[in-house]
Design a protein around this motif. Structure first.
Motif, PDB file in Angstrom:
ATOM      1  N   HIS A  44     -15.482  35.100 121.004  1.00  0.00           N
ATOM      2  CA  HIS A  44     -13.814  35.564 121.506  1.00  0.00           C
ATOM      3  C   HIS A  44     -13.852  36.689 120.539  1.00  0.00           C
ATOM      4  CE1 HIS A  44     -12.918  32.761 124.652  1.00  0.00           C
ATOM      5  NE2 HIS A  44     -13.838  32.043 124.065  1.00  0.00           N
ATOM      6  N   ALA A  45     -14.733  36.956 119.603  1.00  0.00           N
ATOM      7  CA  ALA A  45     -14.647  38.102 118.941  1.00  0.00           C
ATOM      8  C   ALA A  45     -13.273  37.791 118.188  1.00  0.00           C
ATOM      9  CB  ALA A  45     -14.383  39.898 119.293  1.00  0.00           C
ATOM     10  N   VAL A  46     -13.153  36.833 117.568  1.00  0.00           N
ATOM     11  CA  VAL A  46     -12.018  36.648 116.342  1.00  0.00           C
ATOM     12  C   VAL A  46     -12.533  36.275 114.792  1.00  0.00           C
ATOM     13  CG1 VAL A  46     -10.585  34.833 115.793  1.00  0.00           C
ATOM     14  CG2 VAL A  46     -11.057  35.061 118.382  1.00  0.00           C
ATOM     15  N   ASN A  47     -11.818  36.866 113.886  1.00  0.00           N
ATOM     16  CA  ASN A  47     -12.512  37.575 112.513  1.00  0.00           C
ATOM     17  C   ASN A  47     -11.510  36.197 111.678  1.00  0.00           C
ATOM     18  OD1 ASN A  47      -9.907  38.689 111.604  1.00  0.00           O
ATOM     19  ND2 ASN A  47     -10.409  40.529 112.560  1.00  0.00           N
ATOM     20  N   ASP A  48     -11.412  36.598 110.223  1.00  0.00           N
ATOM     21  CA  ASP A  48     -11.130  35.827 109.872  1.00  0.00           C
ATOM     22  C   ASP A  48      -9.116  35.671 109.444  1.00  0.00           C
ATOM     23  OD1 ASP A  48     -12.095  37.424 108.531  1.00  0.00           O
ATOM     24  OD2 ASP A  48     -11.381  36.537 106.092  1.00  0.00           O
ATOM     25  N   ARG A  49      -9.595  37.026 109.691  1.00  0.00           N
ATOM     26  CA  ARG A  49      -8.020  37.537 109.447  1.00  0.00           C
ATOM     27  C   ARG A  49      -6.941  37.521 110.117  1.00  0.00           C
ATOM     28  NH1 ARG A  49      -9.511  43.668 107.461  1.00  0.00           N
ATOM     29  NH2 ARG A  49     -10.402  43.086 106.052  1.00  0.00           N
ATOM     30  N   LEU A  57      -9.311  27.053 107.652  1.00  0.00           N
ATOM     31  CA  LEU A  57      -7.543  26.127 108.205  1.00  0.00           C
ATOM     32  C   LEU A  57      -7.944  26.137 106.677  1.00  0.00           C
ATOM     33  CD1 LEU A  57      -6.066  25.327 109.568  1.00  0.00           C
ATOM     34  CD2 LEU A  57      -7.356  23.992 110.252  1.00  0.00           C
ATOM     35  N   GLU A  58      -8.270  24.777 106.547  1.00  0.00           N
ATOM     36  CA  GLU A  58      -8.330  24.086 105.390  1.00  0.00           C
ATOM     37  C   GLU A  58      -8.240  24.481 103.737  1.00  0.00           C
ATOM     38  OE1 GLU A  58     -12.250  21.191 105.187  1.00  0.00           O
ATOM     39  OE2 GLU A  58     -11.022  20.616 106.671  1.00  0.00           O
ATOM     40  N   SER A  59      -9.113  25.885 103.514  1.00  0.00           N
ATOM     41  CA  SER A  59      -9.269  26.680 101.952  1.00  0.00           C
ATOM     42  C   SER A  59      -7.962  27.421 102.147  1.00  0.00           C
ATOM     43  CB  SER A  59     -10.002  28.084 102.374  1.00  0.00           C
ATOM     44  OG  SER A  59      -9.505  28.577 103.568  1.00  0.00           O
ATOM     45  N   THR A  60      -7.052  28.297 103.628  1.00  0.00           N
ATOM     46  CA  THR A  60      -6.267  28.648 103.890  1.00  0.00           C
ATOM     47  C   THR A  60      -5.064  27.804 103.667  1.00  0.00           C
ATOM     48  OG1 THR A  60      -6.639  30.571 105.180  1.00  0.00           O
ATOM     49  CG2 THR A  60      -4.968  30.075 105.458  1.00  0.00           C
ATOM     50  N   GLY A 115     -18.504  27.245 120.894  1.00  0.00           N
ATOM     51  CA  GLY A 115     -18.481  26.080 119.963  1.00  0.00           C
ATOM     52  C   GLY A 115     -19.373  26.196 118.058  1.00  0.00           C
ATOM     53  N   GLN A 116     -19.855  26.342 117.862  1.00  0.00           N
ATOM     54  CA  GLN A 116     -21.060  26.921 117.250  1.00  0.00           C
ATOM     55  C   GLN A 116     -19.347  27.465 115.639  1.00  0.00           C
ATOM     56  OE1 GLN A 116     -24.388  29.326 116.940  1.00  0.00           O
ATOM     57  NE2 GLN A 116     -24.920  28.315 118.588  1.00  0.00           N
ATOM     58  N   CYS A 117     -18.293  28.032 116.479  1.00  0.00           N
ATOM     59  CA  CYS A 117     -17.707  28.992 115.303  1.00  0.00           C
ATOM     60  C   CYS A 117     -16.995  27.328 114.280  1.00  0.00           C
ATOM     61  CB  CYS A 117     -16.962  29.646 115.725  1.00  0.00           C
ATOM     62  SG  CYS A 117     -15.521  28.856 117.208  1.00  0.00           S
ATOM     63  N   LEU A 118     -17.116  26.158 115.404  1.00  0.00           N
ATOM     64  CA  LEU A 118     -16.098  25.562 114.526  1.00  0.00           C
ATOM     65  C   LEU A 118     -15.973  25.081 113.221  1.00  0.00           C
ATOM     66  CD1 LEU A 118     -15.220  23.352 118.047  1.00  0.00           C
ATOM     67  CD2 LEU A 118     -14.138  24.669 116.807  1.00  0.00           C
ATOM     68  N   PRO A 119     -17.748  24.892 112.394  1.00  0.00           N
ATOM     69  CA  PRO A 119     -17.022  24.060 111.357  1.00  0.00           C
ATOM     70  C   PRO A 119     -16.993  25.376 109.887  1.00  0.00           C
ATOM     71  CG  PRO A 119     -19.793  24.189 112.230  1.00  0.00           C
ATOM     72  CD  PRO A 119     -18.875  24.147 113.178  1.00  0.00           C
ATOM     73  N   GLN A 120     -17.304  26.897 110.351  1.00  0.00           N
ATOM     74  CA  GLN A 120     -16.322  27.775 109.611  1.00  0.00           C
ATOM     75  C   GLN A 120     -15.477  28.211 110.382  1.00  0.00           C
ATOM     76  OE1 GLN A 120     -18.042  29.911 107.398  1.00  0.00           O
ATOM     77  NE2 GLN A 120     -16.484  30.488 106.932  1.00  0.00           N
ATOM     78  N   VAL A 121     -14.150  27.778 110.882  1.00  0.00           N
ATOM     79  CA  VAL A 121     -13.077  27.573 111.558  1.00  0.00           C
ATOM     80  C   VAL A 121     -12.040  27.148 110.550  1.00  0.00           C
ATOM     81  CG1 VAL A 121     -11.204  26.876 113.081  1.00  0.00           C
ATOM     82  CG2 VAL A 121     -12.522  28.729 113.841  1.00  0.00           C
ATOM     83  N   VAL A 175     -10.826  29.730 120.029  1.00  0.00           N
ATOM     84  CA  VAL A 175     -11.519  29.999 118.842  1.00  0.00           C
ATOM     85  C   VAL A 175     -12.576  28.230 119.280  1.00  0.00           C
ATOM     86  CG1 VAL A 175     -11.313  30.833 116.985  1.00  0.00           C
ATOM     87  CG2 VAL A 175     -10.845  28.907 116.820  1.00  0.00           C
ATOM     88  N   GLY A 176     -13.509  28.232 119.401  1.00  0.00           N
ATOM     89  CA  GLY A 176     -14.575  26.889 119.847  1.00  0.00           C
ATOM     90  C   GLY A 176     -14.328  26.969 120.911  1.00  0.00           C
TER      91      GLY A 176
END
Length: 65
Positions: free
Chosen positions: A7-12, A49-52, A39-45, A34-35
């Protein structure tokens, strides 16, 4: 950096959604899709999320006058 390639979603975009009150992977899923596909992006998502959320929760150092 692109987090969700489907879905071309970036960290920003994820950080911006968190700044606007989204505080869960499920919320990010509903808001940004996202996901929803592979679903491959879920660990990075989760990491973004946690760090932010940790950055938001940390008190900023007070300046001594």
């Amino acid at each position: 950096m692109i987090i969700c390639h489907c879905h071309a979603v970036n960290d920003r975009q994820i950080k911006e959604a968190i700044a606007h009150g989204i505080d869960s992977v499920r919320g990010l899923n509903r808001e940004l899709n996202v996901g929803n596909t592979c679903g491959q992006c879920l660990p990075q998502v989760r990491r973004v999320l946690e760090s932010t959320l940790m950055q938001i929760a940390e008190p900023s150092p007070k300046k001594v006058a």
